[in-house]
Design a protein around this motif. Structure first.
Motif, PDB file in Angstrom:
ATOM      1  N   TYR A   1      35.707  15.218  55.557  1.00  0.00           N
ATOM      2  CA  TYR A   1      34.813  14.985  56.691  1.00  0.00           C
ATOM      3  C   TYR A   1      33.842  13.832  56.473  1.00  0.00           C
ATOM      4  O   TYR A   1      33.001  13.574  57.315  1.00  0.00           O
ATOM      5  N   THR A   2      33.955  13.136  55.346  1.00  0.00           N
ATOM      6  CA  THR A   2      33.188  11.908  55.171  1.00  0.00           C
ATOM      7  C   THR A   2      33.779  10.863  56.115  1.00  0.00           C
ATOM      8  O   THR A   2      34.994  10.792  56.288  1.00  0.00           O
ATOM      9  N   GLY A   3      32.930  10.074  56.742  1.00  0.00           N
ATOM     10  CA  GLY A   3      33.437   9.110  57.711  1.00  0.00           C
ATOM     11  C   GLY A   3      32.659   7.814  57.693  1.00  0.00           C
ATOM     12  O   GLY A   3      31.759   7.613  56.875  1.00  0.00           O
ATOM     13  N   ILE A   4      33.012   6.943  58.620  1.00  0.00           N
ATOM     14  CA  ILE A   4      32.306   5.676  58.803  1.00  0.00           C
ATOM     15  C   ILE A   4      32.081   5.432  60.288  1.00  0.00           C
ATOM     16  O   ILE A   4      32.904   5.818  61.131  1.00  0.00           O
ATOM     17  N   VAL A   5      30.952   4.807  60.591  1.00  0.00           N
ATOM     18  CA  VAL A   5      30.592   4.490  61.971  1.00  0.00           C
ATOM     19  C   VAL A   5      29.754   3.218  61.946  1.00  0.00           C
ATOM     20  O   VAL A   5      29.164   2.874  60.920  1.00  0.00           O
ATOM     21  N   ASN A   6      29.724   2.531  63.058  1.00  0.00           N
ATOM     22  CA  ASN A   6      28.871   1.357  63.190  1.00  0.00           C
ATOM     23  C   ASN A   6      27.488   1.851  63.633  1.00  0.00           C
ATOM     24  O   ASN A   6      27.285   2.163  64.797  1.00  0.00           O
ATOM     25  N   TYR A   7      26.547   1.929  62.682  1.00  0.00           N
ATOM     26  CA  TYR A   7      25.231   2.474  62.997  1.00  0.00           C
ATOM     27  C   TYR A   7      24.432   1.577  63.935  1.00  0.00           C
ATOM     28  O   TYR A   7      23.499   2.043  64.588  1.00  0.00           O
ATOM     29  N   LYS A   8      24.804   0.313  64.036  1.00  0.00           N
ATOM     30  CA  LYS A   8      24.140  -0.547  65.020  1.00  0.00           C
ATOM     31  C   LYS A   8      24.470  -0.042  66.429  1.00  0.00           C
ATOM     32  O   LYS A   8      23.593   0.007  67.291  1.00  0.00           O
ATOM     33  N   GLN A   9      25.730   0.354  66.647  1.00  0.00           N
ATOM     34  CA  GLN A   9      26.104   0.915  67.943  1.00  0.00           C
ATOM     35  C   GLN A   9      25.367   2.223  68.215  1.00  0.00           C
ATOM     36  O   GLN A   9      24.939   2.472  69.333  1.00  0.00           O
ATOM     37  N   VAL A  10      25.230   3.056  67.182  1.00  0.00           N
ATOM     38  CA  VAL A  10      24.506   4.322  67.334  1.00  0.00           C
ATOM     39  C   VAL A  10      23.055   4.028  67.707  1.00  0.00           C
ATOM     40  O   VAL A  10      22.508   4.625  68.643  1.00  0.00           O
ATOM     41  N   ALA A  11      22.430   3.084  67.007  1.00  0.00           N
ATOM     42  CA  ALA A  11      21.035   2.729  67.282  1.00  0.00           C
ATOM     43  C   ALA A  11      20.883   2.184  68.700  1.00  0.00           C
ATOM     44  O   ALA A  11      19.933   2.524  69.409  1.00  0.00           O
ATOM     45  N   GLN A  12      21.820   1.337  69.125  1.00  0.00           N
ATOM     46  CA  GLN A  12      21.746   0.783  70.485  1.00  0.00           C
ATOM     47  C   GLN A  12      21.904   1.885  71.534  1.00  0.00           C
ATOM     48  O   GLN A  12      21.263   1.854  72.587  1.00  0.00           O
ATOM     49  N   SER A  13      22.715   2.878  71.231  1.00  0.00           N
ATOM     50  CA  SER A  13      22.870   4.009  72.135  1.00  0.00           C
ATOM     51  C   SER A  13      21.582   4.835  72.191  1.00  0.00           C
ATOM     52  O   SER A  13      21.172   5.294  73.262  1.00  0.00           O
ATOM     53  N   TYR A  14      20.922   5.014  71.038  1.00  0.00           N
ATOM     54  CA  TYR A  14      19.616   5.690  71.024  1.00  0.00           C
ATOM     55  C   TYR A  14      18.620   4.927  71.892  1.00  0.00           C
ATOM     56  O   TYR A  14      17.830   5.533  72.625  1.00  0.00           O
ATOM     57  N   ALA A  15      18.651   3.584  71.797  1.00  0.00           N
ATOM     58  CA  ALA A  15      17.745   2.753  72.596  1.00  0.00           C
ATOM     59  C   ALA A  15      18.003   2.978  74.090  1.00  0.00           C
ATOM     60  O   ALA A  15      17.059   3.103  74.882  1.00  0.00           O
TER      61      ALA A  15
END
Length: 200
Positions: free
Chosen positions: A143-157
């Protein structure tokens, strides 16, 4: 501009905090102040992108609990928002005989931390999972994974702004100072006002 709450920094921590605050207190006016032209310009947009599973932390510690819970919430949020991620898993490999006891200790620690799907695998299964990897034994963390945290941050914004929050970019905070309180009975009624100044 006057706000009830201002968060300095539009990295993933600032945006996540602001997003949660505006959801909990929708009657207040919120701002996020960011010195760059866009959110997540620094570390939040330039990290490994790993969604950690929580294997390494001390069992029972807050870090362990938050890591395991946070990974599950991260996957759930990405699914809700359509943010792509890869649940590629991770192998922690023992290549020498003396590394096996440490690997088994990590396995035990991961189980105590409620890390999902952990298992110990042998040399044959290591090669099946990762053909270019050699080892005597490995800890498989699927269940370890990878994601683009910039996209996550932009979605939070986006979530923050949709909830009524304001993001001020190109606003480098250079000073904060207490201002004079409003006189009793005045219309603005400001108590304990703070002036936040930018370089401009």
């Amino acid at each position: 501009s006057t706000f009830d709450v201002a968060v300095v920094g539009a990295g993933i921590v600032g945006l996540a905090s602001a997003r949660e605050l505006v959801r909990r207190h929708p009657s207040l006016a919120f701002a996020v102040l960011e010195k760059e032209q866009e959110p997540a310009h620094h570390q939040s947009g330039h990290n490994s992108g790993v969604i950690h599973s929580g294997i390494y932390y001390t069992p029972g510690s807050l870090k362990a609990k938050l890591c395991v819970q946070g990974a599950a919430l991260c996957y759930k949020y990405c699914d809700q928002k359509g943010i792509p991620y890869k649940q590629c898993g991770k192998l922690i490999v023992a290549v020498e005989q003396d590394e096996i006891p440490r690997l088994k200790a990590l396995y035990k620690r991961g189980l105590q931390n409620n890390v999902r799907g952990l298992r110990l695998i042998g040399a044959k299964e290591i090669q099946e999972k990762e053909p270019f990897c050699r080892g005597l034994m490995a800890l498989d963390s699927p269940y370890t994974g990878i994601v683009n945290y910039k996209q996550v941050a932009q979605s939070y914004a986006e979530d923050f702004q949709e909830a009524g929050g304001t993001i001020l970019t190109d606003f480098e905070v250079t000073n904060m100072e207490m201002a004079k309180e409003s006189s009793a009975g005045s219309e603005d009624g400001l108590k304990y006002p703070v002036i936040v100044r930018s370089s401009k």
